[in-house]
Scaffold this motif. Structure first.
Motif, PDB file in Angstrom:
ATOM      1  N   SER A  70      89.297  20.048 -10.451  1.00  0.00           N
ATOM      2  CA  SER A  70      88.429  19.851  -9.605  1.00  0.00           C
ATOM      3  C   SER A  70      87.470  21.161  -9.394  1.00  0.00           C
ATOM      4  N   GLU A  71      88.035  22.234  -9.746  1.00  0.00           N
ATOM      5  CA  GLU A  71      87.262  23.535  -9.152  1.00  0.00           C
ATOM      6  C   GLU A  71      86.300  24.152 -10.664  1.00  0.00           C
ATOM      7  N   MET A  72      86.378  23.310 -11.759  1.00  0.00           N
ATOM      8  CA  MET A  72      85.942  23.937 -13.037  1.00  0.00           C
ATOM      9  C   MET A  72      84.513  24.140 -12.882  1.00  0.00           C
ATOM     10  N   LEU A  73      83.876  23.321 -12.270  1.00  0.00           N
ATOM     11  CA  LEU A  73      82.371  23.414 -12.150  1.00  0.00           C
ATOM     12  C   LEU A  73      82.173  24.801 -11.424  1.00  0.00           C
ATOM     13  N   TYR A  74      82.536  24.949  -9.880  1.00  0.00           N
ATOM     14  CA  TYR A  74      82.489  25.884  -9.151  1.00  0.00           C
ATOM     15  C   TYR A  74      82.807  27.222  -9.976  1.00  0.00           C
ATOM     16  N   ASN A  75      83.897  27.192 -10.741  1.00  0.00           N
ATOM     17  CA  ASN A  75      84.196  28.597 -11.348  1.00  0.00           C
ATOM     18  C   ASN A  75      83.190  28.593 -12.392  1.00  0.00           C
ATOM     19  N   ILE A  76      82.726  27.762 -13.190  1.00  0.00           N
ATOM     20  CA  ILE A  76      81.685  28.131 -14.055  1.00  0.00           C
ATOM     21  C   ILE A  76      80.624  28.898 -13.334  1.00  0.00           C
ATOM     22  N   LEU A  77      80.123  27.905 -12.372  1.00  0.00           N
ATOM     23  CA  LEU A  77      78.865  28.690 -11.728  1.00  0.00           C
ATOM     24  C   LEU A  77      79.196  30.148 -11.263  1.00  0.00           C
ATOM     25  N   ASP A  78      80.338  30.403 -10.660  1.00  0.00           N
ATOM     26  CA  ASP A  78      80.750  31.820 -10.157  1.00  0.00           C
ATOM     27  C   ASP A  78      80.726  32.798 -11.468  1.00  0.00           C
ATOM     28  N   LEU A  79      81.303  32.407 -12.679  1.00  0.00           N
ATOM     29  CA  LEU A  79      81.326  33.183 -13.848  1.00  0.00           C
ATOM     30  C   LEU A  79      79.719  33.423 -14.191  1.00  0.00           C
ATOM     31  N   ILE A  80      79.012  32.583 -14.174  1.00  0.00           N
ATOM     32  CA  ILE A  80      77.482  32.798 -14.465  1.00  0.00           C
ATOM     33  C   ILE A  80      76.897  33.781 -13.307  1.00  0.00           C
ATOM     34  N   ARG A  81      77.284  33.532 -12.176  1.00  0.00           N
ATOM     35  CA  ARG A  81      76.619  34.302 -11.074  1.00  0.00           C
ATOM     36  C   ARG A  81      76.979  35.876 -11.292  1.00  0.00           C
ATOM     37  N   GLU A  82      78.532  35.990 -11.501  1.00  0.00           N
ATOM     38  CA  GLU A  82      78.988  37.293 -11.877  1.00  0.00           C
ATOM     39  C   GLU A  82      78.638  38.026 -12.779  1.00  0.00           C
ATOM     40  N   GLY A  83      77.999  37.365 -13.980  1.00  0.00           N
ATOM     41  CA  GLY A  83      77.528  37.728 -15.280  1.00  0.00           C
ATOM     42  C   GLY A  83      78.547  37.914 -16.427  1.00  0.00           C
ATOM     43  N   THR A  84      79.522  36.988 -16.097  1.00  0.00           N
ATOM     44  CA  THR A  84      80.696  37.192 -16.995  1.00  0.00           C
ATOM     45  C   THR A  84      80.185  36.272 -18.354  1.00  0.00           C
ATOM     46  N   ILE A  85      79.635  35.071 -17.803  1.00  0.00           N
ATOM     47  CA  ILE A  85      79.285  34.282 -19.066  1.00  0.00           C
ATOM     48  C   ILE A  85      77.609  33.801 -18.768  1.00  0.00           C
ATOM     49  N   THR A  86      76.964  33.395 -19.757  1.00  0.00           N
ATOM     50  CA  THR A  86      75.807  32.602 -19.779  1.00  0.00           C
ATOM     51  C   THR A  86      75.837  31.184 -19.955  1.00  0.00           C
ATOM     52  N   VAL A  87      74.859  30.454 -19.643  1.00  0.00           N
ATOM     53  CA  VAL A  87      74.626  29.052 -19.731  1.00  0.00           C
ATOM     54  C   VAL A  87      74.863  28.855 -21.441  1.00  0.00           C
ATOM     55  N   ASP A  88      74.528  29.750 -22.272  1.00  0.00           N
ATOM     56  CA  ASP A  88      74.495  29.865 -23.646  1.00  0.00           C
ATOM     57  C   ASP A  88      75.949  29.941 -23.991  1.00  0.00           C
ATOM     58  N   ASP A  89      76.937  30.619 -23.221  1.00  0.00           N
ATOM     59  CA  ASP A  89      78.561  30.438 -23.499  1.00  0.00           C
ATOM     60  C   ASP A  89      79.236  28.988 -23.482  1.00  0.00           C
ATOM     61  N   LEU A  90      78.253  28.004 -23.070  1.00  0.00           N
ATOM     62  CA  LEU A  90      78.638  26.716 -22.855  1.00  0.00           C
ATOM     63  C   LEU A  90      78.360  25.702 -23.928  1.00  0.00           C
ATOM     64  N   ASP A  91      77.709  26.279 -25.053  1.00  0.00           N
ATOM     65  CA  ASP A  91      77.297  25.452 -26.121  1.00  0.00           C
ATOM     66  C   ASP A  91      78.435  24.282 -26.563  1.00  0.00           C
ATOM     67  N   ASP A  92      79.816  24.779 -26.514  1.00  0.00           N
ATOM     68  CA  ASP A  92      80.715  23.899 -27.127  1.00  0.00           C
ATOM     69  C   ASP A  92      81.174  22.758 -26.136  1.00  0.00           C
ATOM     70  N   PHE A  93      80.659  22.976 -24.924  1.00  0.00           N
ATOM     71  CA  PHE A  93      81.007  21.837 -23.912  1.00  0.00           C
ATOM     72  C   PHE A  93      80.203  20.698 -24.026  1.00  0.00           C
ATOM     73  N   SER A  94      80.317  19.648 -23.372  1.00  0.00           N
ATOM     74  CA  SER A  94      79.785  18.405 -23.288  1.00  0.00           C
ATOM     75  C   SER A  94      78.200  18.612 -22.853  1.00  0.00           C
ATOM     76  N   GLU A  95      77.481  17.540 -23.179  1.00  0.00           N
ATOM     77  CA  GLU A  95      76.019  17.784 -22.809  1.00  0.00           C
ATOM     78  C   GLU A  95      76.022  17.573 -21.411  1.00  0.00           C
ATOM     79  N   GLN A  96      76.847  16.682 -20.909  1.00  0.00           N
ATOM     80  CA  GLN A  96      76.889  16.480 -19.384  1.00  0.00           C
ATOM     81  C   GLN A  96      77.072  17.665 -18.568  1.00  0.00           C
ATOM     82  N   LEU A  97      78.248  18.257 -18.915  1.00  0.00           N
ATOM     83  CA  LEU A  97      78.558  19.721 -18.287  1.00  0.00           C
ATOM     84  C   LEU A  97      77.423  20.657 -18.207  1.00  0.00           C
TER      85      LEU A  97
END
Length: 108
Positions: A70-97
């Motif tokens: 239930s926290e996955m989306l928020y965690n992903i957004l925090d990781l992006i905000r903190e500079g740990t990952i970028t949207v490009d790091d999500l290429d293997d995830f579903s198109e919806q995500l």
């Protein structure tokens, strides 16, 4: 497809990638700490600055996070905000995500 629109595969992939992402982030932190400690100035100033940095860094999602689907989306957004990952790091995830994350990031 789950209620939140993300797949079981998204959740499994997220659990697999988080340790890698966190390790890379902490490696970056260690390099920053080394620079701080190697820099000019009094040892006491460097010590207290390092203490302050570590206390703040320990609260980042990039270091520690609540792992729940239930926290996955928020965690992903925090990781992006903190500079740990970028949207490009999500290429293997579903198109919806990916589309949901892109939509939310564009509104920051």
């Amino acid at each position: 497809m789950a209620q939140d629109g993300f797949t079981k595969r998204d959740w499994a992939l997220f659990r697999e990638k988080v340790p890698e992402w966190q390790e890379a982030y902490m490696e970056k932190l260690v390099k920053e700490y080394l620079e701080l400690l190697s820099g000019e100035g009094a040892a006491s100033d460097k010590f207290w600055e390092l203490d302050k940095r570590i206390k703040a860094d320990k609260r980042c999602k990039s270091v520690i996070m609540q792992m729940s689907r239930s926290e996955m989306l928020y965690n992903i957004l925090d990781l992006i905000r903190e500079g740990t990952i970028t949207v490009d790091d999500l290429d293997d995830f579903s198109e919806q995500l990916r589309e949901t994350v892109k939509f939310l990031v564009e509104r920051w």
